[in-house]
Motif scaffolding. Structure first.
Motif, PDB file in Angstrom:
ATOM      1  N   VAL A 254       0.820  -1.209   0.000  1.00 25.89           N
ATOM      2  CA  VAL A 254       0.000   0.000   0.000  1.00 25.89           C
ATOM      3  C   VAL A 254       0.857   1.265   0.000  1.00 25.89           C
ATOM      4  O   VAL A 254       0.401   2.326   0.419  1.00 25.89           O
ATOM      5  CB  VAL A 254      -0.971   0.014   1.206  1.00 25.89           C
ATOM      6  N   SER A 255       2.083   1.145  -0.489  1.00 26.54           N
ATOM      7  CA  SER A 255       2.984   2.299  -0.503  1.00 26.54           C
ATOM      8  C   SER A 255       3.103   2.920  -1.885  1.00 26.54           C
ATOM      9  O   SER A 255       3.943   3.791  -2.112  1.00 26.54           O
ATOM     10  CB  SER A 255       4.370   1.883  -0.008  1.00 26.54           C
ATOM     11  N   GLY A 256       2.274   2.470  -2.833  1.00 27.13           N
ATOM     12  CA  GLY A 256       2.360   2.982  -4.194  1.00 27.13           C
ATOM     13  C   GLY A 256       3.235   2.100  -5.069  1.00 27.13           C
ATOM     14  O   GLY A 256       3.738   1.062  -4.643  1.00 27.13           O
ATOM     15  N   ASN A 257       3.394   2.532  -6.315  1.00 26.45           N
ATOM     16  CA  ASN A 257       4.137   1.720  -7.275  1.00 26.45           C
ATOM     17  C   ASN A 257       5.633   1.743  -6.994  1.00 26.45           C
ATOM     18  O   ASN A 257       6.159   2.678  -6.372  1.00 26.45           O
ATOM     19  CB  ASN A 257       3.887   2.214  -8.696  1.00 26.45           C
ATOM     20  N   ILE A 258       6.317   0.679  -7.440  1.00 19.71           N
ATOM     21  CA  ILE A 258       7.767   0.645  -7.317  1.00 19.71           C
ATOM     22  C   ILE A 258       8.365   1.712  -8.235  1.00 19.71           C
ATOM     23  O   ILE A 258       7.710   2.212  -9.147  1.00 19.71           O
ATOM     24  CB  ILE A 258       8.335  -0.756  -7.639  1.00 19.71           C
ATOM     25  N   LYS A 259       9.613   2.057  -7.988  1.00 23.17           N
ATOM     26  CA  LYS A 259      10.225   3.198  -8.664  1.00 23.17           C
ATOM     27  C   LYS A 259      10.271   3.032 -10.173  1.00 23.17           C
ATOM     28  O   LYS A 259      10.053   3.981 -10.927  1.00 23.17           O
ATOM     29  CB  LYS A 259      11.634   3.419  -8.105  1.00 23.17           C
ATOM     30  N   LYS A 260      10.541   1.807 -10.637  1.00 21.33           N
ATOM     31  CA  LYS A 260      10.662   1.567 -12.067  1.00 21.33           C
ATOM     32  C   LYS A 260      10.059   0.212 -12.393  1.00 21.33           C
ATOM     33  O   LYS A 260      10.357  -0.785 -11.740  1.00 21.33           O
ATOM     34  CB  LYS A 260      12.135   1.604 -12.490  1.00 21.33           C
ATOM     35  N   THR A 261       9.200   0.151 -13.404  1.00 17.26           N
ATOM     36  CA  THR A 261       8.460  -1.079 -13.716  1.00 17.26           C
ATOM     37  C   THR A 261       8.899  -1.717 -15.029  1.00 17.26           C
ATOM     38  O   THR A 261       8.186  -2.552 -15.580  1.00 17.26           O
ATOM     39  CB  THR A 261       6.950  -0.787 -13.762  1.00 17.26           C
ATOM     40  N   TYR A 262      10.075  -1.348 -15.509  1.00 16.02           N
ATOM     41  CA  TYR A 262      10.575  -1.935 -16.757  1.00 16.02           C
ATOM     42  C   TYR A 262      12.094  -1.878 -16.749  1.00 16.02           C
ATOM     43  O   TYR A 262      12.726  -1.082 -16.043  1.00 16.02           O
ATOM     44  CB  TYR A 262      10.055  -1.166 -17.970  1.00 16.02           C
ATOM     45  N   THR A 263      12.690  -2.749 -17.545  1.00 12.10           N
ATOM     46  CA  THR A 263      14.120  -2.697 -17.835  1.00 12.10           C
ATOM     47  C   THR A 263      14.321  -3.417 -19.163  1.00 12.10           C
ATOM     48  O   THR A 263      13.338  -3.807 -19.808  1.00 12.10           O
ATOM     49  CB  THR A 263      14.954  -3.322 -16.709  1.00 12.10           C
ATOM     50  N   ASP A 264      15.527  -3.613 -19.585  1.00 10.76           N
ATOM     51  CA  ASP A 264      15.767  -4.270 -20.874  1.00 10.76           C
ATOM     52  C   ASP A 264      15.191  -5.686 -20.872  1.00 10.76           C
ATOM     53  O   ASP A 264      15.602  -6.550 -20.099  1.00 10.76           O
ATOM     54  CB  ASP A 264      17.278  -4.341 -21.143  1.00 10.76           C
ATOM     55  N   GLY A 265      14.204  -5.910 -21.727  1.00  7.50           N
ATOM     56  CA  GLY A 265      13.608  -7.233 -21.882  1.00  7.50           C
ATOM     57  C   GLY A 265      12.598  -7.612 -20.822  1.00  7.50           C
ATOM     58  O   GLY A 265      12.182  -8.774 -20.754  1.00  7.50           O
ATOM     59  N   LEU A 266      12.137  -6.662 -20.006  1.00 10.43           N
ATOM     60  CA  LEU A 266      11.267  -7.015 -18.873  1.00 10.43           C
ATOM     61  C   LEU A 266      10.302  -5.900 -18.504  1.00 10.43           C
ATOM     62  O   LEU A 266      10.676  -4.720 -18.496  1.00 10.43           O
ATOM     63  CB  LEU A 266      12.131  -7.345 -17.656  1.00 10.43           C
ATOM     64  N   MET A 267       9.045  -6.287 -18.189  1.00  7.60           N
ATOM     65  CA  MET A 267       8.063  -5.387 -17.592  1.00  7.60           C
ATOM     66  C   MET A 267       7.479  -6.054 -16.347  1.00  7.60           C
ATOM     67  O   MET A 267       7.389  -7.273 -16.276  1.00  7.60           O
ATOM     68  CB  MET A 267       6.939  -5.068 -18.581  1.00  7.60           C
ATOM     69  N   ILE A 268       7.058  -5.231 -15.367  1.00  6.00           N
ATOM     70  CA  ILE A 268       6.478  -5.728 -14.122  1.00  6.00           C
ATOM     71  C   ILE A 268       5.055  -5.182 -13.998  1.00  6.00           C
ATOM     72  O   ILE A 268       4.811  -4.008 -14.273  1.00  6.00           O
ATOM     73  CB  ILE A 268       7.316  -5.298 -12.901  1.00  6.00           C
TER      74      ILE A 268
END
Length: 383
Positions: A254-268
């Motif tokens: 419940v703290s909000g989204n993580i800082k970054k939701t993608y990187t090379d070859g990956l999405m969260i």
């Protein structure tokens, strides 16, 4: 084994990502660590009509247990006020076990391959880019290659951690949840109930959701307490009567989204990315919206032969444009409500009683200060 896209996690985020990637003619594999999709239950099972509009499906009697027209909220002293949904949108109480499996079936019909009882042990990374997963399937270690991986593996998200996208959640970032399905609870059929108070549910709330055939969801979510959610729930249900027939436990970020939701070859996506409303703890609708975007961006990425972070950043931009404002606004409200005393919450409940919260003029909000001047921060956040 080689796929265009591998999706890790077979719940809502994983199935919807897979569904929309497969609809766009990609070769997709969805991996689920458990032997049955939808089990165990890890959610209070409430969502809005918008969820079905997002994924282009009509609510089905197979998994809709009850229609919801509003909610009754109770302050610590028992003051009750009724809150209707914005724009009279309907809500639903789902049978998540059936709903999750139904989404997986729709994804399979669209062409997704599914591997169950398969645990991801590591990512395949070449030249700094994710290129597949290493899994353990029925006791056998396997390497499965893909141009792109989508991590939808829940709050513990090993995929995000393996990719270096996320650190562990802090104690105050997680709502510890316990829910019983109970028989013999007298509750109004189409209205949810929420109970607040530091002695009832510190840092969260307790809920009673009408389900079907005399079965009711009674649960609680709390944060940072010396007693467990299970102990608080048992204090409450001791006065309810009724008989438990199922117990489910889990955690919600419940703290909000993580800082970054993608990187090379990956999405969260989903709980793994923090796609949860920080004030309600609800994540079905937000996850559905973000998962659809993830599936569509995956298709664009593969067709453009570009799975770099530079290309995939469009995923984060799109989901933030669509639901990021909701998450950020809820964080602001939650931070204010975390500081409310029980007396202040009682004053707020008395003010809202017999009012439509969506139609209160700004000048009336300032009238609340006469009763409780300490609520200034809340009023400033609301208006």
């Amino acid at each position: 084994m080689k796929y265009d896209v591998i999706v890790v996690g077979g719940r809502i985020g994983g199935s919807i990502s897979s569904l929309f990637a497969s609809k766009n003619d990609l070769n997709v594999l969805m991996i689920e660590k458990r032997q049955e999709i939808g089990v165990p239950l890890q959610c209070a099972e409430a969502t809005s009509e918008e969820t079905f509009e997002t994924i282009g499906m009509k609510p089905s009697k197979r998994y809709v247990c009850s229609e919801i027209f509003g909610a009754d909220l109770y302050s610590p002293d028992g003051t009750q006020f009724r809150m209707m949904p914005y724009g009279n949108e309907r809500g639903f109480i789902l049978d998540r076990k059936v709903f999750d499996k139904s989404l997986a079936i729709e994804s399979a019909k669209a062409g997704t391959d599914i591997m169950i009882k398969t645990a991801v042990k590591d990512l395949i990374i070449r030249n700094g880019e994710v290129k597949g997963v290493i899994v353990k399937h029925l006791g056998k270690i396997m390497e499965i290659e893909a141009d792109l991986v989508i991590g939808a593996d829940g709050i513990e998200s090993n995929i995000a951690r393996m990719a270096g996208l996320k650190s562990a959640y802090g104690l105050n970032d997680i709502c510890s949840c316990v829910q019983y399905k109970m028989v013999g609870i007298d509750v109004e059929s189409h209205y949810m109930q929420f109970y607040f108070g530091r002695k009832i549910a510190p840092g969260g709330y307790l809920w009673i959701f009408p389900s079907e055939n005399g079965v009711t969801n009674v649960g609680i979510g709390i944060r940072s307490s010396k007693e467990t959610a299970y102990q608080y729930l048992h204090k409450f249900i001791s006065n309810l009567g009724g008989t438990p027939v199922e117990l489910n436990v889990g955690g919600v970020p419940v703290s909000g989204n993580i800082k970054k939701t993608y990187t090379d070859g990956l999405m969260i996506v989903g709980d793994a990315a923090g796609h949860v409303d920080p004030i309600t703890g609800g994540g079905i609708q937000l996850t559905a919206a973000c998962a659809k975007i993830a599936g569509e961006v995956a298709a664009e990425s593969i067709k453009n032969e570009d799975t770099s972070a530079r290309f995939l950043k469009v995923y984060e931009k799109r989901w933030k444009d669509q639901v990021g404002g909701v998450i950020n606004q809820s964080i602001k409200y939650r931070n204010v409500m975390d500081k409310l005393s029980d007396d202040e919450f009682n004053a707020l409940a008395r003010f809202l009683k017999d009012r439509n919260i969506w139609a209160i003029p700004k000048r009336e909000w300032f009238g609340l200060l006469k009763e409780s001047p300490s609520l200034f921060k809340l009023i400033r956040a609301v208006i």
